[in-house]
Design a protein around this motif. Sequence first.
Motif, PDB file in Angstrom:
ATOM      1  N   UNK A 240       0.845  -1.202   0.000  1.00 32.49           N
ATOM      2  CA  UNK A 240       0.000   0.000   0.000  1.00 32.49           C
ATOM      3  C   UNK A 240       0.877   1.248   0.000  1.00 32.49           C
ATOM      4  N   UNK A 241       1.932   1.219   0.812  1.00 29.98           N
ATOM      5  CA  UNK A 241       2.844   2.364   0.871  1.00 29.98           C
ATOM      6  C   UNK A 241       3.493   2.599  -0.488  1.00 29.98           C
ATOM      7  N   UNK A 242       3.957   1.531  -1.132  1.00 33.81           N
ATOM      8  CA  UNK A 242       4.590   1.673  -2.444  1.00 33.81           C
ATOM      9  C   UNK A 242       3.617   2.251  -3.470  1.00 33.81           C
ATOM     10  N   UNK A 243       2.378   1.796  -3.416  1.00 27.02           N
ATOM     11  CA  UNK A 243       1.356   2.297  -4.349  1.00 27.02           C
ATOM     12  C   UNK A 243       1.080   3.773  -4.098  1.00 27.02           C
ATOM     13  N   UNK A 244       0.994   4.153  -2.822  1.00 27.71           N
ATOM     14  CA  UNK A 244       0.740   5.550  -2.464  1.00 27.71           C
ATOM     15  C   UNK A 244       1.887   6.433  -2.919  1.00 27.71           C
ATOM     16  N   UNK A 245       3.118   5.941  -2.738  1.00 23.86           N
ATOM     17  CA  UNK A 245       4.282   6.721  -3.158  1.00 23.86           C
ATOM     18  C   UNK A 245       4.264   6.932  -4.667  1.00 23.86           C
ATOM     19  N   UNK A 246       3.921   5.900  -5.416  1.00 25.93           N
ATOM     20  CA  UNK A 246       3.833   6.037  -6.876  1.00 25.93           C
ATOM     21  C   UNK A 246       2.799   7.078  -7.258  1.00 25.93           C
ATOM     22  N   UNK A 247       1.698   7.103  -6.512  1.00 26.88           N
ATOM     23  CA  UNK A 247       0.641   8.085  -6.784  1.00 26.88           C
ATOM     24  C   UNK A 247       1.138   9.505  -6.503  1.00 26.88           C
ATOM     25  N   UNK A 248       1.853   9.680  -5.376  1.00 33.21           N
ATOM     26  CA  UNK A 248       2.373  11.010  -5.028  1.00 33.21           C
ATOM     27  C   UNK A 248       3.403  11.478  -6.046  1.00 33.21           C
ATOM     28  N   UNK A 249       4.289  10.554  -6.432  1.00 33.45           N
ATOM     29  CA  UNK A 249       5.325  10.912  -7.415  1.00 33.45           C
ATOM     30  C   UNK A 249       4.699  11.274  -8.749  1.00 33.45           C
ATOM     31  N   UNK A 250       3.667  10.500  -9.113  1.00 33.37           N
ATOM     32  CA  UNK A 250       3.013  10.743 -10.395  1.00 33.37           C
ATOM     33  C   UNK A 250       2.144  11.975 -10.414  1.00 33.37           C
ATOM     34  N   UNK A 251       1.879  12.498  -9.205  1.00 37.01           N
ATOM     35  CA  UNK A 251       1.086  13.725  -9.117  1.00 37.01           C
ATOM     36  C   UNK A 251      -0.388  13.469  -9.319  1.00 37.01           C
TER      37      UNK A 251
END
Length: 251
Positions: A240-251
Amino acid sequence: MGQMLERASELVAQAQRIVVLTGAGYSRPSGIPDFRSDDGVWASYDPVEVASLRAFRRNPNHFYAWLEGLLELMLTAQPNPAHLALAELERAGKIHAVITQNIDGLHQAGGSRKVYELHGHLRQATCQGCDRQVPMTSLLGDVRRGTAPRCGCGGAFKPDVVLFDEPLPQGIFWLAQKALEECDLVLVAGTSLEVAPACDLPFIALRRKARLVIVNLEATYLDDMADAVLRGDVATIMPILAKQVSRVIGG
């Protein structure tokens, strides 16, 4: 956990050089028991009597009789979602290094490339007589027959793991310290930080004002110093953390 997860995700997304410190809790979802919990390995065995260098030298057969079941588990275990999540974060350019107390090699199997194994590994064994090294899998026949595998010189093969009363591999420990000196965030995951000297390693980074995120089932002594604490199973939280980080990075 929602707010804390969002906070942890933002910190990881903002960081440029993350060092991860993992322990037995990271491999537990892969079916490998931990050592220090109430139902862990040491609940049934005295570690000094079965897993010290002194005990190995005194009676290698006894050592391998204890190790056999654990060895089979570790050599057949597969990476769990937490291992895959770390590899995903590394591919995203976030993970600088993984420092692990585990000896199972599951971080590498899961795709992590820079892994510092503080307590050694089970990929190979070394003859205590002549220092010859062989793959651990080549010794399984003897182990399953209840016999300590021996070299042609007569010396017993010892897995390349750090036993009680053995020092940590100094080269690996130095590399781990160096990575922590250069990081801007420490992610402690799947460890209760109870085993020295690994439990003190985060302070190398914290003294340099690095951020601290903790993911673990139980409390650790560093929780009060952490920027974010996620309490739960790493196999659930890390993806979940990895997915959230990808979302934040992707904007």
